[in-house]
Design an enzyme around this catalytic site. Structure first.
Site, short mmCIF file in Angstrom:
data_model
loop_
_atom_site.label_atom_id
_atom_site.label_comp_id
_atom_site.label_asym_id
_atom_site.label_seq_id
_atom_site.Cartn_x
_atom_site.Cartn_y
_atom_site.Cartn_z
N ARG A 166 33.04 -70.97 -5.68
CA ARG A 166 32.16 -72.47 -6.06
C ARG A 166 30.92 -72.01 -6.18
O ARG A 166 30.91 -70.64 -5.39
CB ARG A 166 32.12 -73.57 -4.98
CG ARG A 166 33.50 -73.99 -4.13
CD ARG A 166 33.21 -75.00 -2.97
NE ARG A 166 34.61 -75.61 -2.61
CZ ARG A 166 35.23 -75.28 -2.30
NH1 ARG A 166 35.69 -74.31 -1.70
NH2 ARG A 166 36.71 -76.29 -1.99
N HIS A 257 30.74 -74.82 -12.35
CA HIS A 257 31.93 -74.70 -11.74
C HIS A 257 33.26 -75.11 -12.89
O HIS A 257 34.13 -74.76 -12.66
CB HIS A 257 32.09 -76.33 -11.60
CG HIS A 257 32.77 -76.59 -10.44
ND1 HIS A 257 32.61 -76.45 -9.05
CD2 HIS A 257 34.48 -77.79 -10.22
CE1 HIS A 257 33.75 -76.54 -8.39
NE2 HIS A 257 34.32 -77.69 -8.96
N HIS A 283 41.19 -74.63 -1.14
CA HIS A 283 41.20 -76.26 -1.04
C HIS A 283 42.27 -76.64 0.39
O HIS A 283 43.30 -75.92 0.44
CB HIS A 283 42.51 -76.87 -2.18
CG HIS A 283 41.89 -76.60 -3.61
ND1 HIS A 283 42.93 -77.00 -4.79
CD2 HIS A 283 40.61 -76.95 -3.72
CE1 HIS A 283 42.04 -76.91 -5.12
NE2 HIS A 283 40.44 -76.66 -5.26
#
Length: 311
Positions: A166, A257, A283
């Site tokens: 990220r 992103h 995740h």
């Protein structure tokens, strides 16, 4: 204690309960500061609506009065105010979590409110760049009037595309993180740690940036530096990406992103399995990663329709 921006509509007991719940979420579920802030706003909106809807401030015990009609009225009010289906679903999820916590703490029955269905929404698919678009973007970003700035932006974006970071994770890297090991430990959302591979091309890009950077490599300073020497901001990287996509004629979805999305999609296309990609992206749920199967299928169908157009 939580401030009441609506002038006394939040009872002291409810404000205390909300603060306790937010602290519990942060401590036991590793919620990020951004998530806790969003939850606070969601619950304040709900409790404000409820006080106006019922004509009185509500103590925690009063939540036992909630019925499906109250929850539906709140949802309708939020939609009228322009809240989208996805944001409303997130808001309702936070409200349900708070109701369950309060019910356990106060010994309440809130099953009627919890039985209300969440609003349906279609999850939009990520829009990754093709490998050629991603490479062209990196080449364009590197071509900067100030060589060290171009090298810096190239290094950051290479980490996003090559390691699936990220933007916040890349910019949080410190001088002590360099030189990179083969597996870089990243602390992501919710404080979850994961190990990501660092490609030689990314390592070389960072090394070149540090060679050109006016401040060089300092262990006690951020790895990526802004023009004045402070920590590089996401806004500066986004601005570089905007200039690159404008020059290349790429859509507005070509953001930093999108390079992280591209990392996942390109891995999947190359035969990577979802569990591995889930771990690399950090995740918490596999269902979040599974959205990339939709991207891959969508690309496959686009190729199919281009090869077999209807008459």
């Amino acid at each position: 204690m939580t401030d009441d921006p609506w002038g006394g509509l939040l009872s002291p007991a409810m404000a205390e309960a909300l603060d306790r719940w937010l602290l519990t979420e942060a401590a036991t579920r590793d919620r990020s500061i951004h998530t806790v802030t969003a939850y606070r706003a969601d619950l304040l909106a709900f409790l404000h609506f409820l006080a106006l809807h019922w004509g009185e401030s509500v103590p925690p015990s009063g939540l036992a009065r909630l019925r499906q009609t109250d929850m539906r009225a709140f949802a309708a009010s939020e939609r009228t105010r322009g809240l989208g289906a996805r944001s409303l679903a997130r808001r309702m999820s936070g409200v349900r979590s708070f109701l369950r916590w309060t019910a356990d703490r106060e010994g309440l029955d809130v099953s009627a409110a919890l039985s209300t269905r969440s609003p349906k929404y279609t999850r939009s698919l990520p829009r990754p760049l093709t490998p050629l678009q991603a490479q062209d973007t990196l080449d364009r970003v590197a071509d900067h009037g100030t060589p060290w700035v171009g090298a810096r932006d190239l290094a950051v974006l290479t980490l996003l595309w090559g390691s699936g970071l990220r933007i916040s994770e890349a910019l949080a890297l410190e001088g002590t993180d360099w030189p990179f090991p083969e597996g870089l430990v990243i602390r992501g959302k919710g404080g979850r740690e994961r190990q990501v591979p660092v490609l030689d091309v990314a390592r070389q890009a960072v090394a070149r940036y540090l060679d050109l950077c006016p401040w060089g490599h300092q262990a006690d300073r951020p790895l990526f530096r802004g023009i004045r020497g402070g920590r590089l901001t996401a806004g500066a990287v986004e601005a570089a990406m905007r200039q690159a996509r404008a020059a290349l004629g790429l859509p507005a979805s070509a953001t930093p992103h999108a390079l992280r999305h591209s990392f996942a999609t390109h891995l999947l296309s190359a035969g990577g399995d979802l569990r591995t990609i889930q771990e690399l992206l950090g995740h918490a749920s596999l269902s979040t990663t599974q959205v990339y199967t939709g991207v891959d299928n969508a690309q496959l169908m686009a190729v199919y329709h281009a090869a077999h157009p209807r008459g």
